[in-house]
Design a protein around this motif. Structure first.
Motif, PDB file in Angstrom:
ATOM      1  N   GLY A  77      -5.910  -1.158  -2.065  1.00  0.00           N
ATOM      2  CA  GLY A  77      -6.773  -0.074  -2.495  1.00  0.00           C
ATOM      3  C   GLY A  77      -6.029   1.218  -2.763  1.00  0.00           C
ATOM      4  O   GLY A  77      -4.911   1.430  -2.293  1.00  0.00           O
ATOM      5  N   TRP A  84      -9.651  -5.283 -10.201  1.00  0.00           N
ATOM      6  CA  TRP A  84      -9.807  -5.077  -8.764  1.00  0.00           C
ATOM      7  C   TRP A  84     -10.151  -3.636  -8.410  1.00  0.00           C
ATOM      8  O   TRP A  84     -10.558  -3.359  -7.284  1.00  0.00           O
ATOM      9  CB  TRP A  84      -8.536  -5.511  -8.041  1.00  0.00           C
ATOM     10  CG  TRP A  84      -7.280  -4.919  -8.608  1.00  0.00           C
ATOM     11  CD1 TRP A  84      -6.672  -3.743  -8.254  1.00  0.00           C
ATOM     12  CD2 TRP A  84      -6.476  -5.476  -9.660  1.00  0.00           C
ATOM     13  NE1 TRP A  84      -5.552  -3.525  -9.013  1.00  0.00           N
ATOM     14  CE2 TRP A  84      -5.398  -4.582  -9.883  1.00  0.00           C
ATOM     15  CE3 TRP A  84      -6.548  -6.636 -10.419  1.00  0.00           C
ATOM     16  CZ2 TRP A  84      -4.413  -4.813 -10.845  1.00  0.00           C
ATOM     17  CZ3 TRP A  84      -5.561  -6.868 -11.380  1.00  0.00           C
ATOM     18  CH2 TRP A  84      -4.514  -5.966 -11.584  1.00  0.00           C
ATOM     19  N   ILE A  85     -10.030  -2.712  -9.362  1.00  0.00           N
ATOM     20  CA  ILE A  85     -10.359  -1.313  -9.089  1.00  0.00           C
ATOM     21  C   ILE A  85     -11.830  -1.155  -8.726  1.00  0.00           C
ATOM     22  O   ILE A  85     -12.209  -0.237  -7.991  1.00  0.00           O
ATOM     23  CB  ILE A  85      -9.997  -0.420 -10.297  1.00  0.00           C
ATOM     24  CG1 ILE A  85      -9.919   1.049  -9.878  1.00  0.00           C
ATOM     25  CG2 ILE A  85     -10.963  -0.620 -11.459  1.00  0.00           C
ATOM     26  CD1 ILE A  85      -9.360   1.965 -10.966  1.00  0.00           C
ATOM     27  N   SER A  88      -6.178   2.811  -6.158  1.00  0.00           N
ATOM     28  CA  SER A  88      -6.070   3.138  -7.582  1.00  0.00           C
ATOM     29  C   SER A  88      -7.301   3.874  -8.099  1.00  0.00           C
ATOM     30  O   SER A  88      -7.210   4.658  -9.051  1.00  0.00           O
ATOM     31  CB  SER A  88      -5.824   1.878  -8.412  1.00  0.00           C
ATOM     32  OG  SER A  88      -6.879   0.945  -8.275  1.00  0.00           O
ATOM     33  N   LEU A  89      -8.467   3.657  -7.471  1.00  0.00           N
ATOM     34  CA  LEU A  89      -9.675   4.356  -7.924  1.00  0.00           C
ATOM     35  C   LEU A  89      -9.560   5.857  -7.665  1.00  0.00           C
ATOM     36  O   LEU A  89      -9.978   6.675  -8.494  1.00  0.00           O
ATOM     37  CB  LEU A  89     -10.908   3.788  -7.224  1.00  0.00           C
ATOM     38  CG  LEU A  89     -12.251   4.370  -7.672  1.00  0.00           C
ATOM     39  CD1 LEU A  89     -12.491   4.133  -9.160  1.00  0.00           C
ATOM     40  CD2 LEU A  89     -13.394   3.771  -6.848  1.00  0.00           C
ATOM     41  N   THR A 104       0.836  -1.205   0.000  1.00  0.00           N
ATOM     42  CA  THR A 104       0.000   0.000   0.000  1.00  0.00           C
ATOM     43  C   THR A 104       0.867   1.249   0.000  1.00  0.00           C
ATOM     44  O   THR A 104       0.615   2.201  -0.749  1.00  0.00           O
ATOM     45  CB  THR A 104      -0.939  -0.003   1.217  1.00  0.00           C
ATOM     46  OG1 THR A 104      -1.791  -1.157   1.161  1.00  0.00           O
ATOM     47  CG2 THR A 104      -1.806   1.250   1.236  1.00  0.00           C
ATOM     48  N   ASP A 156     -12.359  -1.255  -4.994  1.00  0.00           N
ATOM     49  CA  ASP A 156     -11.639  -0.268  -4.201  1.00  0.00           C
ATOM     50  C   ASP A 156     -12.605   0.401  -3.211  1.00  0.00           C
ATOM     51  O   ASP A 156     -13.756   0.667  -3.575  1.00  0.00           O
ATOM     52  CB  ASP A 156     -11.043   0.779  -5.158  1.00  0.00           C
ATOM     53  CG  ASP A 156      -9.829   1.489  -4.605  1.00  0.00           C
ATOM     54  OD1 ASP A 156     -10.030   2.417  -3.804  1.00  0.00           O
ATOM     55  OD2 ASP A 156      -8.707   1.111  -4.951  1.00  0.00           O
ATOM     56  N   PRO A 157     -12.222   0.638  -1.952  1.00  0.00           N
ATOM     57  CA  PRO A 157     -10.859   0.619  -1.408  1.00  0.00           C
ATOM     58  C   PRO A 157     -10.439  -0.702  -0.775  1.00  0.00           C
ATOM     59  O   PRO A 157      -9.377  -0.756  -0.159  1.00  0.00           O
ATOM     60  CB  PRO A 157     -10.929   1.710  -0.338  1.00  0.00           C
ATOM     61  CG  PRO A 157     -12.321   1.600   0.195  1.00  0.00           C
ATOM     62  CD  PRO A 157     -13.178   1.252  -0.995  1.00  0.00           C
ATOM     63  N   ASN A 158     -11.252  -1.755  -0.910  1.00  0.00           N
ATOM     64  CA  ASN A 158     -10.926  -3.031  -0.273  1.00  0.00           C
ATOM     65  C   ASN A 158     -10.971  -4.171  -1.297  1.00  0.00           C
ATOM     66  O   ASN A 158     -11.841  -5.048  -1.230  1.00  0.00           O
ATOM     67  CB  ASN A 158     -11.893  -3.310   0.880  1.00  0.00           C
ATOM     68  CG  ASN A 158     -11.816  -2.264   1.974  1.00  0.00           C
ATOM     69  OD1 ASN A 158     -10.767  -2.051   2.566  1.00  0.00           O
ATOM     70  ND2 ASN A 158     -12.938  -1.602   2.229  1.00  0.00           N
ATOM     71  N   PRO A 159     -10.028  -4.180  -2.240  1.00  0.00           N
ATOM     72  CA  PRO A 159     -10.032  -5.229  -3.261  1.00  0.00           C
ATOM     73  C   PRO A 159      -9.604  -6.570  -2.674  1.00  0.00           C
ATOM     74  O   PRO A 159      -9.021  -6.627  -1.584  1.00  0.00           O
ATOM     75  CB  PRO A 159      -9.008  -4.722  -4.277  1.00  0.00           C
ATOM     76  CG  PRO A 159      -8.060  -3.910  -3.460  1.00  0.00           C
ATOM     77  CD  PRO A 159      -8.901  -3.245  -2.402  1.00  0.00           C
TER      78      PRO A 159
END
Length: 318
Positions: free
Chosen positions: A245, A232-233, A247-248, A198, A236-239
């Protein structure tokens, strides 16, 4: 083509630049992202071959898996190659290479080394111990606390004790050949672990592409940017692990900057659920391609596209 709803899409011809290596990690673009991963030559998907120093022959998953592991091959090819699944910096699962089925190396109830499990469990989990004098020499500790040894070329067992000279007379010592490796987002996140990954990725996302880059792009006659993203975006925020998280938020920044400088945004789903190809940018753990082999991966892909397409100014600017 996706743009914030308050801006107009660019008029053809589209003159775009690709912002690769930003929101989907690709090691060939920025290999320094991987520099601080412990044992970074043992990332997920790395292909290894194990040569017995006693017999001068390679470990082999007979028939590519589904049978015992032997040590009788004088040359290494597919059946003698294993893909790493990284548990931590020293602990791994070993996956046999077979396009038709999945087989992990493990130890059966009699201490015999086999490659029969469809999913890895405790018996398929090993610690790789490297020689302090020569890190190309390794020993493999099984979950029973014993080390794998090539007793003979047709008998590989997990019953060797702790002691070793690391010499050519020790059947528990193997020389490794490293083959192809992957340096994608999966390898980075699983290699560092959630906390450090992260930190590394948030620093990368906030510094690799900046608002000034969008200003420069616009002022030089281009009218769009292409931004690769991973599936996984949408979580986000919990992929799902091991992805992290953040990238979004970076993508939302890109939309705001694009609107400010009158640029269109082409969002490219560069990594689809299950991995659409064997390359590192697809988010694959080990180069396996399972996208499209199940309805689930297709449904999830459509859901991710719907998520990206439905984001509005309200979502981006909240």
């Amino acid at each position: 083509m996706a743009t914030p709803s308050s801006s107009s899409p660019p008029v053809p011809p589209i003159r775009s630049v690709n912002l690769g290596g930003w929101l989907v990690t690709e090691g060939w673009i920025l290999p320094s992202l991987f520099d601080d991963i412990p044992n970074n030559d043992f990332l997920d998907g790395t292909k290894l071959q194990f040569k017995s120093v006693v017999h001068n022959t390679y470990l082999c998953a007979e028939h590519g898996g589904g049978d015992i592991v032997v040590a009788d091959r004088t040359a290494a090819s597919g059946w003698e190659t294993f893909k790493l699944w990284r548990v931590d910096e020293n602990t791994f699962n070993l996956k046999a290479i077979d396009d038709s089925a999945v087989h992990f190396v493990g130890v059966d109830g009699n201490g015999v080394v086999v490659a029969t499990a469809a999913t890895p469990g405790p018996s398929e989990t090993f610690v790789i111990v490297r020689s302090d004098r020569d890190n190309s020499r390794i020993r493999i500790r099984a979950s029973n606390g014993k080390f794998l040894q090539a007793k003979t070329t047709v008998s590989v067992t997990a019953d060797h004790g702790e002691g070793t000279s690391w010499g050519d007379d020790d059947p528990s010592v193997f020389a490794i050949n490293r083959g192809e490796k992957l340096q994608g987002e999966y390898q980075l996140c699983n290699g560092y672990g959630m906390k450090k990954a992260t930190e590394v990725l948030r620093e990368h996302w906030s510094t690799y592409i900046l608002e000034n880059d969008f200003k420069f792009i616009s002022s030089n006659g281009l009218n769009a940017v292409r931004i690769p993203v991973g599936w996984w975006i949408a979580s986000d925020p919990n992929p799902p692990a091991p992805f992290v998280g953040g990238s979004l938020e970076a993508l939302d920044n890109a939309f705001r900057w694009a609107e400010k400088y009158n640029l269109g945004v082409i969002v490219d789903l560069h990594a689809a659920p299950g991995s659409q190809n064997p390359w590192e940018h697809s988010g694959s753990r080990d180069g396996s391609q399972t996208w499209g082999t199940t309805d689930e991966t297709i449904i999830q892909t459509v859901q991710v596209i719907d998520f990206l397409a439905s984001r509005s100014d309200k979502d981006i600017n909240k």
